[in-house]
Design a protein around this motif. Structure first.
Motif, PDB file in Angstrom:
ATOM      1  N   ILE A   7       0.854  -1.191   0.000  1.00  0.00           N
ATOM      2  CA  ILE A   7       0.000   0.000   0.000  1.00  0.00           C
ATOM      3  C   ILE A   7       0.887   1.236   0.000  1.00  0.00           C
ATOM      4  CG2 ILE A   7      -1.813   1.266   1.200  1.00  0.00           C
ATOM      5  CD1 ILE A   7      -2.567  -1.352   2.592  1.00  0.00           C
ATOM      6  N   PHE A   8       0.618   2.147  -0.941  1.00  0.00           N
ATOM      7  CA  PHE A   8       1.314   3.433  -0.981  1.00  0.00           C
ATOM      8  C   PHE A   8       0.330   4.523  -0.569  1.00  0.00           C
ATOM      9  CE2 PHE A   8       3.683   0.872  -4.029  1.00  0.00           C
ATOM     10  CZ  PHE A   8       4.989   1.134  -3.648  1.00  0.00           C
ATOM     11  N   VAL A   9       0.750   5.371   0.364  1.00  0.00           N
ATOM     12  CA  VAL A   9      -0.063   6.512   0.794  1.00  0.00           C
ATOM     13  C   VAL A   9       0.597   7.779   0.277  1.00  0.00           C
ATOM     14  CG1 VAL A   9      -0.986   7.794   2.752  1.00  0.00           C
ATOM     15  CG2 VAL A   9      -0.868   5.298   2.859  1.00  0.00           C
ATOM     16  N   ASP A  10      -0.136   8.518  -0.540  1.00  0.00           N
ATOM     17  CA  ASP A  10       0.368   9.786  -1.070  1.00  0.00           C
ATOM     18  C   ASP A  10       0.085  10.878  -0.037  1.00  0.00           C
ATOM     19  OD1 ASP A  10       1.363  11.759  -2.632  1.00  0.00           O
ATOM     20  OD2 ASP A  10      -0.174  11.659  -4.196  1.00  0.00           O
ATOM     21  N   VAL A  11       1.129  11.277   0.694  1.00  0.00           N
ATOM     22  CA  VAL A  11       0.996  12.255   1.772  1.00  0.00           C
ATOM     23  C   VAL A  11       0.960  13.659   1.171  1.00  0.00           C
ATOM     24  CG1 VAL A  11       2.057  13.165   3.879  1.00  0.00           C
ATOM     25  CG2 VAL A  11       2.210  10.721   3.354  1.00  0.00           C
ATOM     26  N   PRO A  12       0.060  14.522   1.610  1.00  0.00           N
ATOM     27  CA  PRO A  12       0.040  15.887   1.063  1.00  0.00           C
ATOM     28  C   PRO A  12       1.271  16.673   1.504  1.00  0.00           C
ATOM     29  CG  PRO A  12      -1.489  15.694   2.900  1.00  0.00           C
ATOM     30  CD  PRO A  12      -1.005  14.308   2.599  1.00  0.00           C
ATOM     31  N   GLY A  13       1.636  17.664   0.711  1.00  0.00           N
ATOM     32  CA  GLY A  13       2.705  18.562   1.124  1.00  0.00           C
ATOM     33  C   GLY A  13       2.301  19.306   2.393  1.00  0.00           C
ATOM     34  N   LEU A  14       3.227  19.460   3.321  1.00  0.00           N
ATOM     35  CA  LEU A  14       2.921  20.044   4.621  1.00  0.00           C
ATOM     36  C   LEU A  14       3.421  21.487   4.691  1.00  0.00           C
ATOM     37  CD1 LEU A  14       4.021  17.002   6.828  1.00  0.00           C
ATOM     38  CD2 LEU A  14       1.740  17.493   5.926  1.00  0.00           C
ATOM     39  N   ASP A  15       2.635  22.352   5.336  1.00  0.00           N
ATOM     40  CA  ASP A  15       3.080  23.734   5.498  1.00  0.00           C
ATOM     41  C   ASP A  15       4.049  23.827   6.666  1.00  0.00           C
ATOM     42  OD1 ASP A  15       1.602  23.847   7.909  1.00  0.00           O
ATOM     43  OD2 ASP A  15      -0.202  24.466   6.834  1.00  0.00           O
ATOM     44  N   ARG A  16       4.562  25.025   6.908  1.00  0.00           N
ATOM     45  CA  ARG A  16       5.617  25.221   7.905  1.00  0.00           C
ATOM     46  C   ARG A  16       5.159  24.951   9.325  1.00  0.00           C
ATOM     47  NH1 ARG A  16       7.838  31.100   6.553  1.00  0.00           N
ATOM     48  NH2 ARG A  16       5.593  31.434   6.322  1.00  0.00           N
ATOM     49  N   SER A  17       3.863  24.991   9.591  1.00  0.00           N
ATOM     50  CA  SER A  17       3.359  24.799  10.954  1.00  0.00           C
ATOM     51  C   SER A  17       3.006  23.347  11.252  1.00  0.00           C
ATOM     52  CB  SER A  17       2.122  25.676  11.174  1.00  0.00           C
ATOM     53  OG  SER A  17       1.070  25.286  10.291  1.00  0.00           O
ATOM     54  N   THR A  18       3.190  22.447  10.292  1.00  0.00           N
ATOM     55  CA  THR A  18       2.789  21.051  10.464  1.00  0.00           C
ATOM     56  C   THR A  18       3.978  20.139  10.205  1.00  0.00           C
ATOM     57  OG1 THR A  18       0.573  21.624   9.647  1.00  0.00           O
ATOM     58  CG2 THR A  18       1.122  19.287   9.794  1.00  0.00           C
ATOM     59  N   THR A  19       4.133  19.126  11.041  1.00  0.00           N
ATOM     60  CA  THR A  19       5.166  18.122  10.831  1.00  0.00           C
ATOM     61  C   THR A  19       4.508  16.811  10.395  1.00  0.00           C
ATOM     62  OG1 THR A  19       5.104  17.301  13.111  1.00  0.00           O
ATOM     63  CG2 THR A  19       6.578  19.163  12.634  1.00  0.00           C
ATOM     64  N   LEU A  20       5.322  15.917   9.867  1.00  0.00           N
ATOM     65  CA  LEU A  20       4.800  14.629   9.440  1.00  0.00           C
ATOM     66  C   LEU A  20       4.254  13.843  10.622  1.00  0.00           C
ATOM     67  CD1 LEU A  20       4.362  12.625   7.131  1.00  0.00           C
ATOM     68  CD2 LEU A  20       6.670  11.754   7.543  1.00  0.00           C
ATOM     69  N   ALA A  21       4.907  13.945  11.776  1.00  0.00           N
ATOM     70  CA  ALA A  21       4.414  13.241  12.966  1.00  0.00           C
ATOM     71  C   ALA A  21       3.028  13.748  13.362  1.00  0.00           C
ATOM     72  CB  ALA A  21       5.395  13.422  14.117  1.00  0.00           C
TER      73      ALA A  21
END
Length: 348
Positions: free
Chosen positions: A231-245
């Motif tokens: 399964i591949f999850v296409d993660v959206p691009g994150l802005d400066r106030s959000t981390t991947l965690a």
């Protein structure tokens, strides 16, 4: 700033301890060599930025004026490394080692990487440059042999090719294992172009395709793909106030085992790349996917990022075509790219 002094028998041992205890952002403030009881001892003083604990910081976690302060601190770091450069005695290196180090500096490796490489070469007489570099830039090529995780998060900034990299990953896996059942979960549903491309090629390639704009959608998609092998999850691009965690927590993926593949391009400047590494940092297995290589003119940042992040390079992507434009990384391919600017697939 937090400052700490380390002592040891060799500079390489001390640098490894500094990186382990203080992280890759630690700055070397001073070093000296002395004798104690007849033995040679090395002492290195390192410093690092203290974590921000000011309660007056805004909700995003970044205090006012952080950008300017960080810029000034980066200038101080550059000046410190400039002062250290005269301590690099190139005459202690063999001609081949000296030429390689000078070439890498012209290609854009950072001063920190240059100092680390120099220390490794000095502490290992007779070692080749590539031997030392392989210890700084790990490689773990994409494919069933090296990646046995079922869920893979494809992360990275907008426009760097993470969606097409996910498709290329899937096509490469299908080529190795035609019977594999592969599914895509698109969590980047707000971008029309990427959404249409992913859905179109997934349907053409007989991959399952689902969309998950929120936590409920992600839970439903994971249930629907329970029989999938990959399964591949296409993660959206994150802005400066959000981390991947934080994004994983919001989507209910914080405790789900997954490998994270960060897609980057070598023509980003050092400060921007450092920001991306902090934003997309993730625990657990992961890798770096280098894209748009055919558009870059130098590749020293590949060494810088792998050294700073401690992540292996898994794939090299080049060209606009979806097929035959991604190669699983190997050490020969990486070093030909860096030292010869030779893209994978080009004649030697």
């Amino acid at each position: 700033m937090q400052v700490k002094t380390f002592t040891g028998a060799t500079s390489q041992e001390i640098l490894a301890r500094i990186k382990a205890e203080m992280g890759p952002d630690a700055v070397i403030l001073g070093n000296r060599t002395y004798r104690k009881n007849g033995a040679v001892c090395h002492e290195i003083t390192a410093g690092m930025e203290r974590p921000q604990t000011d309660n007056s910081a805004p909700a995003g976690g970044v205090p006012g004026g952080w950008g300017e302060w960080h810029k000034e601190w980066q200038q101080i770091k550059n000046q410190l490394f400039a002062l250290m450069k005269p301590a690099i005695q190139l005459e202690r290196l063999t001609p081949r080692q000296r030429i390689a180090l000078e070439y890498l500096q012209r290609e854009g490796i950072s001063d920190a990487v240059a100092v680390d490489l120099y220390q490794r070469l000095i502490s290992q007489p007779g070692a080749s440059v590539l031997e030392c570099l392989c210890g700084m830039v790990p490689v773990k090529g994409w494919g069933p042999a090296g990646w046995d995780q079922r869920l893979h998060l494809m992360a990275g900034p907008f426009g760097f090719g993470k969606t097409t990299s996910a498709l290329r990953f899937a096509l490469h896996w299908r080529k190795a294992r035609p019977e594999a059942r592969i599914a895509f979960i698109n969590a980047d549903c707000l971008r029309g172009s990427g959404r249409l491309i992913l859905r179109h090629w997934a349907e053409l390639s007989n991959f399952s395709y689902l969309e998950a704009p929120d936590k409920a959608g992600m839970e439903a998609a994971l249930r629907a793909t329970a029989e999938a092998d990959l399964i591949f999850v296409d993660v959206p691009g994150l802005d400066r106030s959000t981390t991947l965690a934080q994004w994983r927590e919001e989507m209910g993926l914080a405790d789900v085992a997954a490998a994270t593949h960060l897609t980057l391009s070598p023509y980003c400047d050092a400060m921007q790349t450092q920001a991306f590494l902090k934003r997309y940092k993730s625990d657990g297995p992961g890798s770096l996917v280098w894209t748009k290589l055919d558009e870059a003119v130098s590749f020293g940042s590949i060494v810088n990022v792998a050294w700073a992040a401690g992540l292996p390079v898994s794939a090299l992507s080049y060209g606009a075509e979806l097929k035959e434009s991604l190669s699983p990384a190997t050490e020969p391919l990486v070093w030909r790219l860096i030292f010869k600017r030779q893209l994978p697939g080009q004649a030697a």
